[in-house]
Design an enzyme around this catalytic site. Structure first.
Site, PDB file in Angstrom:
ATOM      1  CD  GLU A 125      -3.201   0.507   2.160  1.00 19.93           C
ATOM      2  OE1 GLU A 125      -3.957  -0.616   1.931  1.00 19.93           O
ATOM      3  OE2 GLU A 125      -3.327   1.224   3.216  1.00 19.93           O
TER       4      GLU A 125
ATOM      5  CG  HIS B 267       5.965 -29.871   1.899  1.00 20.65           C
ATOM      6  ND1 HIS B 267       6.695 -31.164   1.588  1.00 20.65           N
ATOM      7  CD2 HIS B 267       6.923 -29.250   3.154  1.00 20.65           C
ATOM      8  CE1 HIS B 267       7.644 -31.290   2.549  1.00 20.65           C
ATOM      9  NE2 HIS B 267       7.885 -30.462   3.356  1.00 20.65           N
TER      10      HIS B 267
ATOM     11  CE  LYS C 240     -10.884   3.297   3.705  1.00 23.70           C
ATOM     12  NZ  LYS C 240     -10.521   4.049   4.623  1.00 23.70           N
TER      13      LYS C 240
HETATM   14  O1  PA5 Z   1      -3.025   1.866   6.147  1.00 19.65           O
HETATM   15  C1  PA5 Z   1      -3.970   2.306   5.819  1.00 19.65           C
HETATM   16  O2  PA5 Z   1      -4.218   3.701   6.019  1.00 19.65           O
HETATM   17  C2  PA5 Z   1      -5.277   1.480   5.506  1.00 19.65           C
HETATM   18  O3  PA5 Z   1      -5.024   0.375   5.441  1.00 19.65           O
HETATM   19  C3  PA5 Z   1      -6.207   1.731   6.468  1.00 19.65           C
HETATM   20  O4  PA5 Z   1      -5.770   1.247   7.726  1.00 19.65           O
HETATM   21  C4  PA5 Z   1      -7.603   1.054   6.099  1.00 19.65           C
HETATM   22  O5  PA5 Z   1      -8.039   1.633   5.007  1.00 19.65           O
HETATM   23  C5  PA5 Z   1      -8.583   1.653   7.392  1.00 19.65           C
HETATM   24  O6  PA5 Z   1      -8.620   2.924   7.598  1.00 19.65           O
HETATM   25  P1  PA5 Z   1      -9.247   3.475   8.784  1.00 19.65           P
HETATM   26  O7  PA5 Z   1      -8.357   3.251   9.741  1.00 19.65           O
HETATM   27  O8  PA5 Z   1      -9.601   4.892   8.736  1.00 19.65           O
HETATM   28  O9  PA5 Z   1     -10.660   2.735   9.013  1.00 19.65           O
END
Ligand code: PA5
Length: 471
Positions: free
Chosen positions: A293, A322, A436
């Site tokens: 990410e 395996h 989202k």
């Molecule tokens: O790393 C990140 O920013 C994302 O993976 C968020 O943690 C995830 O989208 C959840 O978002 P939030 O904490 O606002 O609910």
């Protein structure tokens, strides 16, 4: 206690895996000034207060508040359920799996010194329902974790749980909730204020996947009885190294540079993290999100379209010997490997001696099965190297809170260096936001009517479906 996390890069090098597949000393020397400039930039931003992640190990006020709250909650609740997703879930899962005995929730009460912890990090009704089946609301604390306070998966679970709590514990419902969210913004913060719910903050400038050492990870860890001061001490120890200007004295920057060079110079696009430890498997899974990410981006910091980033994969030794290792050793030359190798396991189980007259069984007699697992880690290093597959290893004495805190800090610091090398912003996630927004539109959230209209138009396009009928 020193964590002594060592990074062995021998087998990433051309000397070990061949010129075509490994890094050369000259290549590293040529690229290192870029890393030094990146480190200088990161240090300056840290001084400006833009990167508070580096200084989380010093936040003792939060530690004290968490310890105080957790001590009371531990004796009151049999279960803790985290409602969160992505960075709000993967860190707590990694801490539970690595630092409590495996299969923690299946242990009978007399073999547990703290509540069970469930993290149903998917709004799959079968999964959430299965967790709720096991957790009597009267004995359960729900930790709602969302930085934005608006993530649909988390909010839907929270409101579903709220209905159950109101029905089953009545006026007491507030005491069964604790929020972890932004210090000022978002609906959850607003609800906390109006309803007077216990709340911990995620510092404004720290995003989900960098939040494991904030209350996001520390609160669940403390509820489980994990020594959170030791976790932070391990992180603080790594902090001593993350700005070092020498390749040989900065494992996080060395890791980032070697992975970056492997991808950009040798098309080794897939980065496999393979712990030889079940306990560390979810640390590899947490890393998968951090690396993907943060570095997988359409645009670089200059606004150019680059569609860049490595593809991280988690594998488990020896289980995946395996399963995937056939591909790893003989498939395309498109991967690097990072093994996590504890030198000792925290338990000992010895193979028995029962069949002296048979071939191929009793040679293991009297051996600890952990010795076998260690040997398999070494065997995989040899097999990968012989097949020209670059691989490195983090080694440490055994899995402790200091080591886990240190490793996670080291990988987070490496990700920031990776952002500099790929020239992307490692702290945003525009691709996640797009999903989202589409979800909000599909679920009828106010303000997203235009997106909904676009989706409806797309739905009218002709489709091509293979019906799979037998008629
Ligand atoms: O790393 C990140 O920013 C994302 O993976 C968020 O943690 C995830 O989208 C959840 O978002 P939030 O904490 O606002 O609910």
């Amino acid at each position: 206690m020193s964590t002594r996390i060592r990074l062995d890069v021998t087998r990433m090098m051309a000397d070990a895996v061949g010129k075509e597949f490994g890094a050369s000393t000259e290549e590293i020397e040529k690229s290192w000034p870029r890393v030094e400039a990146i480190l200088q930039g990161l240090e300056a931003r840290r001084k400006n207060g833009e990167l508070p992640f580096y200084d989380l190990p010093d936040d003792m006020d939060t530690v004290e508040r968490i310890e105080e709250y957790a001590a009371k909650a531990r004796s009151k609740f049999k279960n803790v359920v985290i409602l969160g997703i992505g960075g709000s879930a993967l860190g707590p899962i990694a801490l539970q799996e690595s630092l409590k005995p495996l299969l923690w929730n299946s242990r009978p009460d007399d073999l547990r010194d703290a509540p069970r912890l469930f993290v149903p990090d998917n709004p799959d009704p079968e999964y959430v329902g299965a967790v709720l089946d096991l957790c009597d609301p009267k004995e359960t604390l729900f930790n709602v974790v969302t930085k934005s306070g608006t993530t649909a998966e988390t909010i839907s679970q929270f409101t579903a749980v709220l209905s159950i709590l109101k029905e089953q514990v009545g006026e007491e419902w507030r005491n069964h909730l604790v929020f972890t969210t932004d210090p000022a913004k978002g609906s959850l913060r607003q609800i906390a204020r109006t309803e007077g719910i216990n709340t911990f903050s995620i510092p404004t400038a720290i995003g989900g996947r960098f939040s494991v050492l904030t209350a996001v990870g520390l609160l669940p860890a403390a509820l489980l009885g994990i020594d959170i001061r030791a976790l932070l001490a391990g992180a603080a120890e790594q902090r001593e190294l993350v700005f070092n200007r020498s390749f040989d004295e900065n494992p996080s920057a060395a890791f980032a540079l070697l992975q970056y060079l492997a991808q950009t110079k040798r098309n080794q696009n897939i980065h496999v993290m393979m712990p030889y430890s079940n306990a560390l498997y979810r640390v590899a899974d947490w890393f998968r999100q951090l690396w993907a990410e943060s570095l997988g981006k359409k645009s670089n910091i200059h606004g150019e379209t680059v569609h860049t980033g490595p593809t991280p994969i988690a594998a488990l030794g020896s289980t995946d010997q395996h399963s995937q290792v056939q591909l790893f050793v003989e498939g395309p030359y498109d991967k690097t490997f990072t093994l996590l190798l504890p030198q000792q396991y925290r338990r000992s189980i010895k193979a028995g001696k029962h069949f002296p007259d048979m071939d191929g069984i009793d040679y293991l007699a009297g051996e600890d099965i952990g010795t076998l697992l260690k040997a398999e880690g070494e065997a995989t290093q040899r097999a990968l190297t012989a097949a020209h597959r670059p691989n490195m290893a983090f080694t440490f004495e055994s899995i402790t809170p200091e080591v886990v805190g240190g490793l996670m800090y080291l990988f987070e610091a490496a990700t920031l260096v990776g952002g500099g090398l790929y020239e992307v912003n490692p702290l945003d996630q525009p691709g996640v936001e797009a999903g989202k927004v589409a979800t909000y539109a599909l679920m009828g959230r106010q303000g997203y009517e235009d997106v909904r209209a676009d989706i409806e138009r797309e739905r009218e396009r002709p489709t091509r479906i293979i019906p799979n009928r037998r008629d």
